[in-house]
Write a protein that holds these residues in place. Sequence first.
Motif, short mmCIF file in Angstrom:
data_model
loop_
_atom_site.label_atom_id
_atom_site.label_comp_id
_atom_site.label_asym_id
_atom_site.label_seq_id
_atom_site.Cartn_x
_atom_site.Cartn_y
_atom_site.Cartn_z
N GLU A 190 0.83 -1.21 0.00
CA GLU A 190 0.00 0.00 0.00
C GLU A 190 0.87 1.27 0.00
OE1 GLU A 190 -2.96 2.26 3.09
OE2 GLU A 190 -3.05 0.05 3.04
N ARG A 206 2.70 -8.45 -6.44
CA ARG A 206 1.88 -7.64 -7.37
C ARG A 206 1.85 -8.31 -8.74
NH1 ARG A 206 -0.96 -2.53 -6.78
NH2 ARG A 206 -1.21 -1.68 -8.85
N TRP A 225 -8.00 -3.49 -14.16
CA TRP A 225 -6.96 -3.47 -13.13
C TRP A 225 -6.57 -2.02 -12.80
CZ3 TRP A 225 -4.14 -7.10 -10.32
CH2 TRP A 225 -2.94 -6.66 -9.73
N GLU A 227 -9.30 -0.43 -10.75
CA GLU A 227 -9.46 -0.98 -9.40
C GLU A 227 -8.20 -0.90 -8.56
OE1 GLU A 227 -10.82 -5.02 -9.79
OE2 GLU A 227 -12.69 -4.42 -10.76
N ARG A 228 -7.02 -1.10 -9.19
CA ARG A 228 -5.80 -1.27 -8.41
C ARG A 228 -4.61 -0.47 -8.91
NH1 ARG A 228 -4.36 -7.00 -7.15
NH2 ARG A 228 -3.10 -5.76 -5.77
#
Length: 188
Positions: free
Chosen positions: A20, A64, A97, A100-101
Amino acid sequence: MPDVIDWTPKARAVLEAAAELFYAHGIHAVGVDVIAEHAGVTKKTLYDRFGSKERLVVEYLAERDRQWWAFLDRYLERTRPDSVARVAAVFEAAARWACERGRKGCAMINAHAEIGDPEHPAYAVLTGQKRRMLALFTELATRAGADEPESAGAHIMLLHEGALVCAGMHSLEDAFTRAGKVAVDLLR
């Protein structure tokens, strides 16, 4: 540095906190003290599990990458193995992706801006991910019947990487849709 990480709940918490923070602020900007605090562990626990910040960076990028491939596989499984639709599915997956990320762009590209030394242990993760993407695009071009699959795969890779950068910088709306359409047209 431990050869094999004991993936205890605390080790997972450290990795999640590091992921994060590294993605949000950059690898060099985040110290192990901040990661440990964010994970609710001591610095000693962080070092006991990972040995070094360098190893934690490697694990962050490898995780990741693993998550990306698992995410992408779900999109690829929906299409026929020999269809041009598989190329479109990669761009569709990348768009989802990113939404969202990946609002700050590709973690591998971002990390490469900070880790340019080929001797750094994370460098192999960064370049390996891009080599696997190129191999995927070349394979998809081959299965789609491209006359020059290596060239087509390289062109599709350039389109994909350009879309990653444009989406991450929010400089072009629908970057993946546009790039994906060009990639599909290239194979038709």
